[in-house]
Design an enzyme around this catalytic site. Structure first.
Site, PDB file in Angstrom:
ATOM      1  NE  ARG A  54     -37.097  -8.650   6.719  1.00 61.90           N
ATOM      2  CZ  ARG A  54     -35.978  -8.219   7.293  1.00 61.90           C
ATOM      3  NH1 ARG A  54     -35.216  -7.335   6.647  1.00 61.90           N
ATOM      4  NH2 ARG A  54     -35.615  -8.665   8.475  1.00 61.90           N
ATOM      5  CG  HIS A  79     -31.173 -13.040   3.695  1.00 63.67           C
ATOM      6  ND1 HIS A  79     -31.029 -11.921   2.908  1.00 63.67           N
ATOM      7  CD2 HIS A  79     -30.873 -12.658   4.970  1.00 63.67           C
ATOM      8  CE1 HIS A  79     -30.647 -10.904   3.661  1.00 63.67           C
ATOM      9  NE2 HIS A  79     -30.555 -11.319   4.912  1.00 63.67           N
ATOM     10  CG  HIS A 154     -25.991 -11.561   5.845  1.00 59.02           C
ATOM     11  ND1 HIS A 154     -25.795 -11.271   7.181  1.00 59.02           N
ATOM     12  CD2 HIS A 154     -27.260 -11.165   5.568  1.00 59.02           C
ATOM     13  CE1 HIS A 154     -26.895 -10.745   7.689  1.00 59.02           C
ATOM     14  NE2 HIS A 154     -27.801 -10.660   6.730  1.00 59.02           N
ATOM     15  CD  GLN A 260     -31.220  -3.800   4.198  1.00 55.58           C
ATOM     16  OE1 GLN A 260     -31.567  -3.377   3.090  1.00 55.58           O
ATOM     17  NE2 GLN A 260     -32.049  -3.844   5.228  1.00 55.58           N
ATOM     18  CD  GLU A 288     -26.998  -7.690   4.596  1.00 55.88           C
ATOM     19  OE1 GLU A 288     -27.746  -8.493   3.986  1.00 55.88           O
ATOM     20  OE2 GLU A 288     -27.303  -7.175   5.699  1.00 55.88           O
TER      21      GLU A 288
END
Length: 327
Positions: A54, A79, A154, A260, A288
């Site tokens: 983000r 993304h 992802h 992440q 991620e």
């Protein structure tokens, strides 16, 4: 082990690996047909960018010039935007690699794409060694003008192949994580994991504290946070997941400074994937690798020696990650 990858979004659509009995099964969430990826934007296995994760209000500055990119997630940029890399058809080339099967996907993102400056040329190479149950993913990028570049994969995993992921056991060797505000935007802190539900330095069930009354968990509805792996020093272990019923394990290695961890908090059963399976609440997890969220806007990260995400002409963006499976 086998994998399938689509030119649409340079997307990892399937990973099949053996369990403890040697029976090969699917361990990712995905669709049987490309239509599922086109019409259901859940980033399942996609290559995401220009900036993965983000950006606050879709804004950033480079050399004193302000830029506004697409706001596609509750007023934030997520993304890469709406029609970003995960929605594009990439060019594919099978490579000749000794002892492995490999394919390279390339894509050119033109200047102004989703509001980003500069023409960004990127490549993603997937390599499957013949002597190891692992998938290597190498990202590369160049630009003709200063821009942002932070790519990742992802994939959603479920090592049991069914049900939720709460009984999977996770290890992340990180002493700090990146807190977020109510918009899930990084606050600029690097908080200690000591005494919190974010302490995965020793293996713990994903579901052990996922519903704890911790402010960070309440804001995100569970785990959706970046963990600080330290300044990039080369490839190292970023996470390890095990699942008892199948005996499968997954290790994620990376040379990125963060990873992440997302526990599928926004999966709601509205998407039906392969074999008519509905992707329900917390039925998949993501790990991620990449830069910290909102890094271009967080001076505290830069002062601590972490990359800003800015790529300039003449520079080469590179990142490597590995999914390594065991049983």
């Amino acid at each position: 082990m086998s994998v399938a990858i689509s030119e649409y979004g340079a997307t990892l659509t399937s990973v099949r690996v053996p369990d403890r009995r040697g029976e090969v099964g699917e361990v990712t969430l995905g669709h049987d047909h490309v239509d599922g990826y086109i019409h259901h934007n859940a980033y399942l296995g996609s290559t995401v960018g220009r900036y993965a994760n983000r950006l606050r209000a879709g804004r950033f500055s480079i050399d004193g010039q302000d830029f506004q990119v697409t706001q596609n997630n509750n007023g934030q940029h997520l993304h890469g935007g709406v029609h970003a890399m995960h929605t594009q058809v990439w060019s594919a080339e099978v490579l000749s690699v000794s002892g492995a099967t490999a394919v390279r996907f390339t894509h050119v993102s033109p200047a102004g794409d989703e509001g980003y400056p500069g023409t960004l040329t990127v490549a993603v190479t997937y390599t499957l060694p013949h002597d190891a149950n692992e998938l290597r993913i190498d990202f590369a990028g160049t630009t003709d003008a200063p821009t942002l570049c932070n790519l990742t994969n992802h994939a959603f995993f479920n090592l049991a192949g069914k049900g939720d992921i709460l009984d999977h056991t996770l290890t992340i060797p990180a002493e700090r994580f990146i807190p977020t505000d109510a918009s899930l935007i990084a606050t600029g802190e690097r908080a200690t994991v000591d005494g919190t539900p974010f302490d995965f330095r020793h293996a713990r069930r994903i579901g052990q504290d996922i519903n704890a009354e911790h402010r960070q968990l309440r804001l995100a509805g569970g785990y959706d946070h970046c963990f600080d792996l330290g300044s990039p020093t080369g490839l190292r272990l970023a996470a390890r997941v095990t699942e008892a019923s199948s005996g499968r394990s997954l290790e994620v290695l990376t040379d990125a400074p963060g990873i992440q961890f997302y526990a599928g908090n926004f999966l709601d059963g509205s998407i039906t994937g392969r074999a008519e399976r509905k992707f329900s609440y917390r039925h998949g997890f993501c790990l991620e690798p990449g830069l910290f969220p909102d890094s271009p806007n967080q001076a505290s990260f830069h002062r601590a020696g972490y990359p800003s995400g800015v790529l300039r002409p003449g520079e080469h963006y590179r990142q490597r990650m590995i999914y390594r499976f065991g049983r």
